[in-house]
Scaffold this motif. Structure first.
Motif, PDB file in Angstrom:
ATOM      1  N   UNK A 263       0.828  -1.219   0.072  1.00  0.00           N
ATOM      2  CA  UNK A 263      -0.107  -0.090  -0.134  1.00  0.00           C
ATOM      3  C   UNK A 263       0.924   1.327  -0.002  1.00  0.00           C
ATOM      4  N   UNK A 264       1.923   1.388   0.928  1.00  0.00           N
ATOM      5  CA  UNK A 264       2.805   2.636   1.071  1.00  0.00           C
ATOM      6  C   UNK A 264       3.706   2.722  -0.300  1.00  0.00           C
ATOM      7  N   UNK A 265       4.237   1.447  -0.786  1.00  0.00           N
ATOM      8  CA  UNK A 265       4.956   1.615  -1.916  1.00  0.00           C
ATOM      9  C   UNK A 265       4.207   2.033  -3.068  1.00  0.00           C
ATOM     10  N   UNK A 266       2.925   1.816  -3.102  1.00  0.00           N
ATOM     11  CA  UNK A 266       2.277   2.160  -4.409  1.00  0.00           C
ATOM     12  C   UNK A 266       1.933   3.768  -3.818  1.00  0.00           C
ATOM     13  N   UNK A 267       1.758   4.190  -2.857  1.00  0.00           N
ATOM     14  CA  UNK A 267       1.409   5.581  -2.442  1.00  0.00           C
ATOM     15  C   UNK A 267       2.781   6.330  -2.885  1.00  0.00           C
ATOM     16  N   UNK A 268       4.149   5.883  -2.497  1.00  0.00           N
ATOM     17  CA  UNK A 268       5.255   6.320  -3.026  1.00  0.00           C
ATOM     18  C   UNK A 268       5.488   6.598  -4.158  1.00  0.00           C
ATOM     19  N   UNK A 269       5.239   5.565  -5.041  1.00  0.00           N
ATOM     20  CA  UNK A 269       5.281   5.768  -6.765  1.00  0.00           C
ATOM     21  C   UNK A 269       4.250   6.777  -7.273  1.00  0.00           C
ATOM     22  N   UNK A 270       2.931   6.697  -6.788  1.00  0.00           N
ATOM     23  CA  UNK A 270       2.039   7.805  -7.343  1.00  0.00           C
ATOM     24  C   UNK A 270       2.281   9.025  -6.797  1.00  0.00           C
ATOM     25  N   UNK A 271       2.936   9.009  -5.720  1.00  0.00           N
ATOM     26  CA  UNK A 271       3.300  10.634  -5.136  1.00  0.00           C
ATOM     27  C   UNK A 271       4.542  10.949  -5.819  1.00  0.00           C
TER      28      UNK A 271
END
Length: 466
Positions: A263-271
């Motif tokens: 979940x946080x890796x996805x957020x990191x890529x999206x941001x």
């Protein structure tokens, strides 16, 4: 009305509590002890009660230290009904079958080793704690599926309800409402409690006033790091490792922790905080299957995760995420010298594929090992965290030269403040039993509870009248 503590008493694993009332015997959880070899021998020992006499098993959640001895219980005669939430039912099947497979593999390995050292056939034969057939037989004992906050009648004068514990998918606190000889009691078992304000899952929801509370104290003596700085620490560890030219190894618990990190890796890529081309490998067949189960149970999600689904987004989908189910795919990861994030089980490094990755990376100064979960005393993870110079893996002493990161804010357990807040929402219980924690953590937490409740820290197999 009596309660006896057959596990997680003065320790953090092996949860197993027995309630006897109205001529019924009700077990809450039946978990494995995890840690050193001495604890593994405890798993094969006697239950200190007759498995065949148990009428019901109420399962709080699917972590191995809460469900891992159920196949052995069945093997030794248990034929009662197992009740759990729908998500726990699915995850427990996955966990028990995986544990059985590992037990059988370990027994074969020990038999081969004994045979190589010249032991006779009888001495060389090692037997698994239980087999996949035992696990399948245990799965057959699952009966009714519990929905959160919906009471189920077990027997005359005994009702149970499951309440969201916010720990992992499907996790629950279990409330027994018992009337015996005209005397009514509300007895609440916390199970493992999660942190409030986490992504994916809802916050814990205790059921209101109770007479007796049995609660976990895993982090009863400390506070977690704040979540957002912990996420930033993860991103920084990845950036720094890639600059050094190495890989990031994340020993990962298959249930909840793997999905939260995705979940946080996805957020990191999206941001834009992490590169869109970041190669991420989930190298754990069980974590891969668990992620698929997570996708099937949005009824457990919190508002943020539901909002993502409403927007057509998968909370766990990272652009360059690859699942490596097969052993050959896992071994091929050793050819990647740098620039990858490898998430592999087990979280405490007691088994699983992560041990192979540690063998290939612990000695490398350009690589990092990032711990994002609890490490019990006696486990390889704890030895690494505590600063050991080397770790013995597959008969070799591997020097530890990689950069070690311990990020505490990702814990799936409530910290001291959260535990106290949860206990306060159970009213003014007459008695509080503390379990599932190190003795020091329990003692510290006991001092923080209100004087209106009688606090006890039961020893293993100790029984109490309620």
């Amino acid at each position: 009305m009596q309660i006896t503590f057959h596990g997680a008493a003065q320790g953090v694993t092996g949860s197993c509590h027995l309630v006897e009332c109205n001529d019924k015997r009700i077990l809450i959880d039946c978990g494995l002890y995890q840690g050193n070899r001495e604890l593994e021998e405890e798993n094969a020992g006697d239950f200190s009660f007759d498995p065949a006499a148990i009428d019901y098993l109420l399962l709080t959640h699917a972590h191995l230290d809460h469900c891992g001895r159920i196949p052995l219980l069945t093997r030794r005669g248990f034929r009662g009904e197992i009740i759990a939430t729908g998500a726990t039912r699915e995850l427990a099947r996955l966990v028990m079958l995986d544990a059985a497979h590992l037990n059988e593999e370990d027994a074969e390995r020990r038999s081969r080793r004994a045979a190589r050292h010249g032991h006779g056939h009888a001495q060389g034969d090692a037997h698994p704690l239980y087999t996949e057939l035992d696990a399948l037989a245990a799965i057959d004992n699952f009966g009714r599926t519990a929905a959160y906050a919906q009471p189920l009648d077990l027997a005359e004068g005994i009702r149970v309800s499951f309440h969201d514990a916010g720990h992992i998918l499907g996790s629950a606190s279990v409330l027994l409402e018992i009337t015996e000889n005209g005397h009514g009691r509300r007895v609440l078992f916390s199970g493992d409690l999660g942190n409030s304000g986490r992504p994916i899952l809802r916050d814990p929801q205790p059921p209101g006033d109770c007479d007796v509370v049995v609660m976990e104290t895993t982090y009863g003596d400390r506070l977690h790091k704040a979540l957002q700085p912990s996420v930033e620490e993860l991103y920084t560890a990845i950036d720094d490792t890639f600059r050094r030219g190495g890989n990031v190894i994340i020993p990962t618990f298959a249930l909840e922790r793997a999905q939260e990190i995705l979940y946080y890796l996805r957020e990191g890529v999206e941001s834009g905080r992490l590169p869109a081309s970041l190669p991420i490998f989930l190298d754990s067949p069980m974590a891969i299957s668990a992620t698929e189960i997570f996708r099937r149970h949005p009824e457990c999600y919190d508002e943020d995760a539901l909002a993502l689904l409403a927007d057509g987004k998968d909370p766990f989908a990272v652009p360059n995420l690859r699942f490596t189910r097969e052993a050959a795919q896992s071994m091929a990861l050793n050819q990647i010298h740098g620039g990858a994030v490898i998430m592999a089980g087990s979280g405490m490094c007691t088994g699983g594929r992560v041990r192979h990755h540690l063998r290939h990376h612990l000695w490398r100064t350009d690589s990092s090992v990032v711990f994002v979960g609890y490490a019990a005393h006696g486990t390889p993870a704890r030895r690494i965290i505590d600063g050991a110079d080397s770790l013995r893996l597959f008969g070799e002493d591997i020097p530890i030269r990689a950069r070690i990161h311990t990020i505490g804010g990702f814990s799936a357990h409530a910290d001291q403040a959260e535990l106290l807040a949860w206990h306060a929402r159970t009213g003014s219980p007459e008695r509080t039993f503390l379990v599932h924690g190190e003795p020091e953590a329990m003692a510290t937490f006991a001092d923080k509870l209100p004087p209106s409740t009688r606090v006890q820290q039961p020893r293993l197999h100790a029984g109490f009248e309620l």
